[in-house]
Design a protein around this motif. Structure first.
Motif, PDB file in Angstrom:
ATOM      1  N   THR A 134       0.489   3.017 -17.345  1.00 42.58           N
ATOM      2  CA  THR A 134       1.304   2.825 -18.547  1.00 42.58           C
ATOM      3  C   THR A 134       0.436   2.833 -19.807  1.00 42.58           C
ATOM      4  OG1 THR A 134       2.967   1.598 -17.303  1.00 42.58           O
ATOM      5  CG2 THR A 134       2.934   1.245 -19.676  1.00 42.58           C
ATOM      6  N   ARG A 137      -0.264   6.336 -20.709  1.00 43.17           N
ATOM      7  CA  ARG A 137       0.923   6.949 -21.309  1.00 43.17           C
ATOM      8  C   ARG A 137       1.098   6.502 -22.757  1.00 43.17           C
ATOM      9  NH1 ARG A 137       6.975   6.265 -18.654  1.00 43.17           N
ATOM     10  NH2 ARG A 137       8.053   7.760 -19.979  1.00 43.17           N
ATOM     11  N   THR A 138       0.872   5.201 -23.011  1.00 43.79           N
ATOM     12  CA  THR A 138       0.945   4.680 -24.374  1.00 43.79           C
ATOM     13  C   THR A 138      -0.133   5.315 -25.240  1.00 43.79           C
ATOM     14  OG1 THR A 138       1.795   2.566 -23.566  1.00 43.79           O
ATOM     15  CG2 THR A 138       0.858   2.589 -25.778  1.00 43.79           C
ATOM     16  N   ASP A 140      -1.453   8.235 -24.959  1.00 42.87           N
ATOM     17  CA  ASP A 140      -0.990   9.572 -25.323  1.00 42.87           C
ATOM     18  C   ASP A 140      -0.008   9.498 -26.492  1.00 42.87           C
ATOM     19  OD1 ASP A 140      -0.661  12.566 -24.420  1.00 42.87           O
ATOM     20  OD2 ASP A 140       1.380  11.812 -24.611  1.00 42.87           O
ATOM     21  N   ALA A 250      -0.186  -4.477 -20.545  1.00 38.79           N
ATOM     22  CA  ALA A 250       0.120  -3.136 -21.061  1.00 38.79           C
ATOM     23  C   ALA A 250       1.026  -3.226 -22.294  1.00 38.79           C
ATOM     24  CB  ALA A 250       0.782  -2.283 -19.980  1.00 38.79           C
ATOM     25  N   ILE A 251       1.889  -4.238 -22.322  1.00 38.61           N
ATOM     26  CA  ILE A 251       2.762  -4.456 -23.482  1.00 38.61           C
ATOM     27  C   ILE A 251       1.927  -4.905 -24.685  1.00 38.61           C
ATOM     28  CG2 ILE A 251       4.601  -5.917 -24.426  1.00 38.61           C
ATOM     29  CD1 ILE A 251       5.891  -4.160 -22.450  1.00 38.61           C
ATOM     30  N   ALA A 254       0.101  -2.049 -26.143  1.00 37.45           N
ATOM     31  CA  ALA A 254       0.971  -1.093 -26.846  1.00 37.45           C
ATOM     32  C   ALA A 254       1.430  -1.637 -28.200  1.00 37.45           C
ATOM     33  CB  ALA A 254       2.187  -0.761 -25.981  1.00 37.45           C
TER      34      ALA A 254
ATOM     35  N   GLY B 242       1.534  12.347 -29.072  1.00 40.63           N
ATOM     36  CA  GLY B 242       0.901  12.944 -27.900  1.00 40.63           C
ATOM     37  C   GLY B 242       1.602  14.181 -27.396  1.00 40.63           C
ATOM     38  N   LEU B 247       7.686   7.109 -23.924  1.00 39.59           N
ATOM     39  CA  LEU B 247       6.986   5.867 -23.614  1.00 39.59           C
ATOM     40  C   LEU B 247       7.655   5.264 -22.387  1.00 39.59           C
ATOM     41  CD1 LEU B 247       6.772   4.151 -27.119  1.00 39.59           C
ATOM     42  CD2 LEU B 247       4.819   4.838 -25.727  1.00 39.59           C
ATOM     43  N   ASN B 248       6.921   4.444 -21.670  1.00 41.76           N
ATOM     44  CA  ASN B 248       7.533   3.619 -20.634  1.00 41.76           C
ATOM     45  C   ASN B 248       8.662   2.795 -21.271  1.00 41.76           C
ATOM     46  OD1 ASN B 248       7.476   0.596 -19.791  1.00 41.76           O
ATOM     47  ND2 ASN B 248       6.905   1.690 -17.926  1.00 41.76           N
ATOM     48  N   ILE B 251       7.792  -0.631 -22.528  1.00 40.67           N
ATOM     49  CA  ILE B 251       6.902  -0.526 -23.687  1.00 40.67           C
ATOM     50  C   ILE B 251       7.729  -0.198 -24.938  1.00 40.67           C
ATOM     51  CG2 ILE B 251       5.059   0.850 -24.753  1.00 40.67           C
ATOM     52  CD1 ILE B 251       3.782  -0.705 -22.597  1.00 40.67           C
ATOM     53  N   ALA B 254       9.542  -3.150 -26.159  1.00 45.14           N
ATOM     54  CA  ALA B 254       8.664  -4.163 -26.754  1.00 45.14           C
ATOM     55  C   ALA B 254       8.192  -3.755 -28.143  1.00 45.14           C
ATOM     56  CB  ALA B 254       7.457  -4.413 -25.845  1.00 45.14           C
ATOM     57  N   VAL B 255       7.860  -2.493 -28.312  1.00 44.30           N
ATOM     58  CA  VAL B 255       7.402  -2.018 -29.622  1.00 44.30           C
ATOM     59  C   VAL B 255       8.541  -2.173 -30.642  1.00 44.30           C
ATOM     60  CG1 VAL B 255       6.649   0.035 -30.904  1.00 44.30           C
ATOM     61  CG2 VAL B 255       5.619  -0.496 -28.676  1.00 44.30           C
TER      62      VAL B 255
END
Lengths: 267, 267
Positions: A134, A137-138, A140, A250-251, A254, B242, B247-248, B251, B254-255
Motif C-alpha cells: 500500500t 501504491r501511495t 506512486d 500505511a495510513i 499517506a 503517478g 489509491l487503496n 488510504i 483517510a486522506v
C-alpha cells in the motif's frame, strides 16, 4: 517461446510455486506478479516477465495479447496451461488467469538520484506486506521516487506486497538497507528527514517541508525507535481526536505524504 | 465465574472457534477480539467480554488483572486454559494469550445521532477486512462518529477486521444498511455527502466541507457506482501524480478525512 504445460508434475511448476517463499525468491532472483492490470502496469514501466503463465481457451483482452507479444519479442516464454494447474500455481484464494515471473529489481541506495522526485517514503521494520504494498501504491500516487526500507522489513517482492502495490512495485524504486547506511547516504546530499512522533508539539500542517522530503514511518507496533526520531530534521504530529493515539502505519505515511504534496503544490 | 478448560474436546472450544466464521457469529450474536490492548480499549469504551479466555501460568500485566476483575464483577466468565488450547482457539498465525467473546453491537441507522460528530465515514461494498478495520481505526483518530457500511461489505466483526481496527470497533458506531435506506435517512436531516471521483475537476483541497460530513468511499476494485456518485453533494478528486490513477480505499478515505478535519480545525 510459446509452449504448453499439461501435467501437474512438471518441475517448472514446483519451481515457480516456490517463488511464494522468500528464501526461494532470493535464491532465484525472481518474483511473481499476478493479473493483467498489474502486469500491464509493469510493461508500461518497462518490465516484462521472463515467463508468463496463462490459462488457455478463454476470452482474451486486447491488453493481454499485447503483453504476450511483448514477452515473446523480448525472448521470454509464454506458457499455456489449464485453469486447474494455474490454481495450483497461484494459490486457491485468488486464482488469476495470468501469472508473470519477473527478475527482481531492488535498487542500491547509491543508485538513487534523490533529485528525481520531491518525496521519498521511508519505512522502518515494516512487517505487514499489505502495508508495504500500500505504501508503494501511495508513493506512486503522490509522485514519490520510491520506498526505502530500513532494517528488517517484510519482503517487498512477496506475492501479497506486489498485489497490494497494484503495480507500483514496478514504478517505484525499492531500496533495502540498514539505518546507518541510510543516514550516511542521506547526509551526503540534500534531503529533509521527517518523522511522525508523539514526542513533539509541532502540528504536521504548521511545519514547512523541503524537497527532497524523506517521510519516515516506523514499525506497526512499536513506531520509530527514539534514537531514529532524534535523527529527524523535523518531528511532527498529526491530530488525534480519538481514544487511541495511533493510525495504521500505511495510513499515517499517506496522510503525511499528501500534506507534503499539498504544500509543494501551493508553491 | 472463573473456571478452567483442560481438554481439547471441550464443546465450548468448538463453539468459540466457530466464531471465526461469519455464519456462526451471526447465529450467536457474538464475536472475538484478541489481545490485551484491544480488550482494554473495549473496556474503556464500556464493553466487556461475556467470556475471557486466558493462558494460565504466565506473567500477567496489571491491565489484565483489572480486565479480569471487571469481567467477573459483571458476571462474565474467565476461562483459564493452556497455551496449546489457546493456539487452537485463536489461530496459529497470531496466537494471543487473551481472547474475548463479545456480544456484537451493530447500530441501527435510526439510532445514529449525526450531530454527535463532525465526520462520519461511509464505505460501499468494502471487501477487505483489513481495509474495513483500518477505516474504523482512522475514524477513531479523526474523531468520526462511526462507519456506515453500505451494501455487501465484509463483516466488521470478523477477527481480521477487529484486529485491524485496533479496538476502534468498540469506539466507533458501526451501521450496516442498504444504499436507499442510507440516502433516505441522510436526507431527513443535515449532512453533506462527499465522494471521491475521477469524474470531477474539483480538487479536494479547494472544496468547502460542512459538518456533519459523510465521506463516501467505494469498493476496492470498482470504486463508487456512477449513480451513487450522482447523489453526492460534492464530488472531489485527490491529486494523482503517478502511473496509476488510484489509491487503496482505506488510504483514500483517510486522506479525505484528514482534509475535512483540517478544515474544521481552522474554523
Amino acid at each position: 517461446m510459446r509452449r504448453e504445460i499439461t501435467g501437474f508434475s512438471n518441475p517448472l511448476l514446483k519451481e515457480v510455486r516456490g517463488l511464494r517463499e522468500k528464501k526461494l525468491r532470493k535464491r532465484a532472483g525472481l518474483f511473481l506478479a499476478e493479473g493483467l492490470r498489474i502486469m500491464t502496469e509493469a510493461r508500461d514501466a518497462g518490465f516484462l516477465p521472463e515467463m508468463l503463465f496463462r490459462v488457455k481457451d478463454r476470452e482474451v483482452h486486447a491488453l493481454e495479447i499485447a503483453l504476450e507479444a511483448a514477452v515473446l519479442v523480448a525472448g521470454g516464454d509464454v506458457i499455456e496451461t489449464s485453469a486447474e494447474i494455474m490454481a495450483k500455481l497461484s494459490g486457491k484464494d485468488n486464482t488469476q488467469a495470468l501469472v508473470g515471473v519477473y527478475r527482481d529489481h531492488a535498487t542500491a541506495l547509491e543508485d538513487i538520484d534523490r533529485s528525481q522526485a520531491p518525496i521519498w517514503l521511508v519505512a522502518q521494520a515494516m512487517r505487514d506486506p499489505g502495508n508495504l504494498g500500500t505504501m508503494l501504491r501511495t508513493g506512486d500516487a503522490v509522485g514519490a521516487g520510491g520506498l526505502i526500507l530500513i532494517d528488517d522489513c517484510t519482503d517487498p517482492f512477496s506475492v501479497e506486497a506486489v498485489r497490494a502495490s497494484m503495480g507500483a512495485i514496478f514504478t517505484q524504486k525499492v531500496v533495502q538497507c540498514r539505518w546507518d547506511d541510510f543516514l550516511t547516504w542521506l547526509r551526503k546530499g540534500e534531503g529533509q528527514l521527517v518523522g511522525t512522533s508523539l514526542r513533539t508539539d509541532i502540528d504536521y500542517q504548521s511545519a514547512t517541508y523541503a524537497a527532497p522530503c524523506f517521510i519516515l514511518t516506523g514499525n506497526e507496533a512499536q513506531g520509530l525507535p527514539a534514537d531514529y526520531e532524534d535523527e529527524c530534521d523535523l518531528r511532527v504530529k498529526m491530530p488525534m481526536r480519538g481514544k487511541a493515539d495511533s493510525l495504521n502505519a500505511a495510513i499515517a505515511s499517506a496522510v503525511m505524504a499528501y500534506e507534503v504534496l499539498n504544500q509543494f503544490r501551493r508553491k
